[in-house]
Design a protein around this motif. Structure first.
Motif, PDB file in Angstrom:
ATOM      1  N   UNK A  84      26.018   2.084  16.282  1.00 61.58           N
ATOM      2  CA  UNK A  84      25.862   3.528  16.457  1.00 61.58           C
ATOM      3  C   UNK A  84      27.008   4.210  15.724  1.00 61.58           C
ATOM      4  N   UNK A  85      26.714   5.218  14.919  1.00 60.23           N
ATOM      5  CA  UNK A  85      27.791   5.910  14.204  1.00 60.23           C
ATOM      6  C   UNK A  85      28.340   7.065  15.044  1.00 60.23           C
ATOM      7  N   UNK A  86      29.375   7.708  14.544  1.00 61.32           N
ATOM      8  CA  UNK A  86      30.055   8.749  15.314  1.00 61.32           C
ATOM      9  C   UNK A  86      29.199   9.995  15.523  1.00 61.32           C
ATOM     10  N   UNK A  87      28.150  10.165  14.716  1.00 66.17           N
ATOM     11  CA  UNK A  87      27.312  11.357  14.832  1.00 66.17           C
ATOM     12  C   UNK A  87      26.271  11.238  15.946  1.00 66.17           C
TER      13      UNK A  87
ATOM     14  N   UNK B 243      14.548   2.416   3.313  1.00 66.66           N
ATOM     15  CA  UNK B 243      15.836   1.810   3.624  1.00 66.66           C
ATOM     16  C   UNK B 243      16.207   2.210   5.045  1.00 66.66           C
ATOM     17  N   UNK B 244      16.371   1.219   5.938  1.00 68.89           N
ATOM     18  CA  UNK B 244      16.735   1.434   7.337  1.00 68.89           C
ATOM     19  C   UNK B 244      18.240   1.194   7.503  1.00 68.89           C
ATOM     20  N   UNK B 245      18.926   2.142   8.162  1.00 68.92           N
ATOM     21  CA  UNK B 245      20.386   2.143   8.158  1.00 68.92           C
ATOM     22  C   UNK B 245      20.903   2.814   9.425  1.00 68.92           C
ATOM     23  N   UNK B 246      22.013   2.301   9.968  1.00 69.43           N
ATOM     24  CA  UNK B 246      22.542   2.890  11.201  1.00 69.43           C
ATOM     25  C   UNK B 246      23.698   3.857  10.975  1.00 69.43           C
ATOM     26  N   UNK B 247      24.145   4.006   9.736  1.00 66.00           N
ATOM     27  CA  UNK B 247      25.262   4.900   9.446  1.00 66.00           C
ATOM     28  C   UNK B 247      26.569   4.139   9.334  1.00 66.00           C
ATOM     29  N   UNK B 248      27.547   4.762   8.734  1.00 73.04           N
ATOM     30  CA  UNK B 248      28.848   4.115   8.590  1.00 73.04           C
ATOM     31  C   UNK B 248      29.663   4.286   9.877  1.00 73.04           C
ATOM     32  N   UNK B 249      30.438   3.260  10.194  1.00 76.00           N
ATOM     33  CA  UNK B 249      31.282   3.278  11.387  1.00 76.00           C
ATOM     34  C   UNK B 249      32.649   2.703  11.020  1.00 76.00           C
ATOM     35  N   UNK B 250      33.635   2.844  11.893  1.00 79.17           N
ATOM     36  CA  UNK B 250      34.993   2.411  11.537  1.00 79.17           C
ATOM     37  C   UNK B 250      35.127   0.929  11.211  1.00 79.17           C
ATOM     38  N   UNK B 251      34.177   0.102  11.634  1.00 76.70           N
ATOM     39  CA  UNK B 251      34.261  -1.338  11.377  1.00 76.70           C
ATOM     40  C   UNK B 251      33.560  -1.760  10.082  1.00 76.70           C
TER      41      UNK B 251
END
Length: 342
Positions: A226-229, A296-304
């Motif tokens: 899960x990303x920050x948004x 393209x299926x994507x969960x978003x960028x996260x700190x890791x």
């Protein structure tokens, strides 16, 4: 009266199809996702760097899995024997750049700056429309180790790889139960993505099935976090590229989500003006540039992201299952619908 019975027949058929696909979608297993990801993203595989012995262990694991689940090996390269491995070579340049080698000689392959690697490909043959092929893809390589620290890549892209593996199992089980897809499905685990989408570039340059027969690529790259948004609305997924080539694919995807999974479909990264330009940054793009419809299926960028902390214990497996189901529902309709995507 005849029209009434005809209407009832159509309605019964539609309900029956929904019950069938829902039954198989519900067999997608959190336990299986956890088991495979715990292996692929373990410290023992040392980040699955393309060309490393650990990447090749992962490749063997995938090939064995495809074989155990009834997928066919259809790659032939300079041999009459079929394989799950599509071997290719990467040239490494000073400064860290890489490129594929389309027709290397034996001498070129032995050079110190050449990396030998392989895509892993499993084939599920369809029925009356078997010459049309749906590709379901994910990349199984990651960035290896740095200064002795392992970058496990559980989300990137272990999550997409195990989602693809589960769908391969479920589609194969459906076929065993007499519910074979009408179109064929090619499951591809790409290597070399982290070096610049090189596995998919090689595949589209030297496809095992002609690209003219490939009707769509559903590419899964990071779907376990899960990303920050979205911390307050975790049932989401970013979709990129679904409307770029085929509006019908976009509408089909939306319809299946509304009917079955009810995720929030976020198209933020789909904008041409988005600074990340993600449409060009995963393996689907090598299909898209050949005018093949993609999602393209994507969960978003996260700190890791690309950090040693991208580990299995941070994966939301309930959400990974639901996202895998979304791809499965979309794939099922594409594989079984009457007409080709427009």
């Amino acid at each position: 009266m005849k029209k009434y019975f005809f209407f009832l027949l159509i309605l019964f058929s539609a309900v029956s199809d929904e019950l069938t696909v829902t039954y198989f979608a519900n067999t997608i297993s959190i336990e299986n996702l956890q088991k495979h990801l715990s292996f692929l993203a373990s410290d023992s595989l040392r980040g699955r760097l393309t060309g490393s012995k650990e990447q090749k262990i992962a490749a063997e694991y995938l090939a064995k899995y495809f074989q155990e689940n009834g997928l066919k090996a259809i790659v032939t390269q300079n041999t009459s024997d079929s394989s799950f491995f599509q071997s290719f070579y990467i040239k490494k340049y000073f400064g860290g750049q890489h490129s594929i080698m389309l027709n290397p000689t034996n001498k070129m392959r032995r050079a110190k700056n050449v990396i030998a690697t392989e895509n892993v490909i499993g084939f599920l043959e369809g029925t009356d429309k078997k010459d049309e092929v749906l590709v379901i893809s994910a990349h199984y390589d990651h960035i290896g180790t740095k200064n002795g620290t392992v970058f496990n890549g559980a989300d990137d892209d272990g999550s997409g790889t195990v989602a693809m593996m589960e769908m391969a199992r479920v589609f194969s089980e459906a076929k065993k139960q007499g519910k074979s897809p009408r179109r064929s499905i090619l499951f591809i685990a790409f290597a070399g993505e982290e070096y610049g989408l090189l596995g998919s570039e090689y595949y589209t340059e030297k496809p095992v099935i002609p690209l003219k027969n490939t009707i769509c690529d559903l590419n899964i790259d990071m779907v376990g976090r899960i990303d920050d948004f979205h911390t307050n609305q975790k049932d989401y997924i970013y979709l990129i590229g679904s409307d770029k080539i085929s509006q019908e694919l976009h509408e089909l995807s939306e319809r299946n989500n509304e009917l079955f999974t009810k995720l929030t479909l976020d198209y933020s990264y789909n904008s041409e003006s988005h600074p990340q330009q993600l449409y060009y940054r995963s393996d689907h793009y090598n299909f898209a540039k050949n005018k093949i419809p993609i999602i393209f299926y994507f969960d978003g960028e996260h700190p890791d992201y690309h950090q040693p902390t991208d580990d299995v214990d941070k994966i939301d497996f309930e959400l990974l299952k639901k996202r895998t189901q979304l791809v499965f529902y979309t794939a099922w309709e594409i594989a079984n619908r009457e007409g080709a995507l427009k």
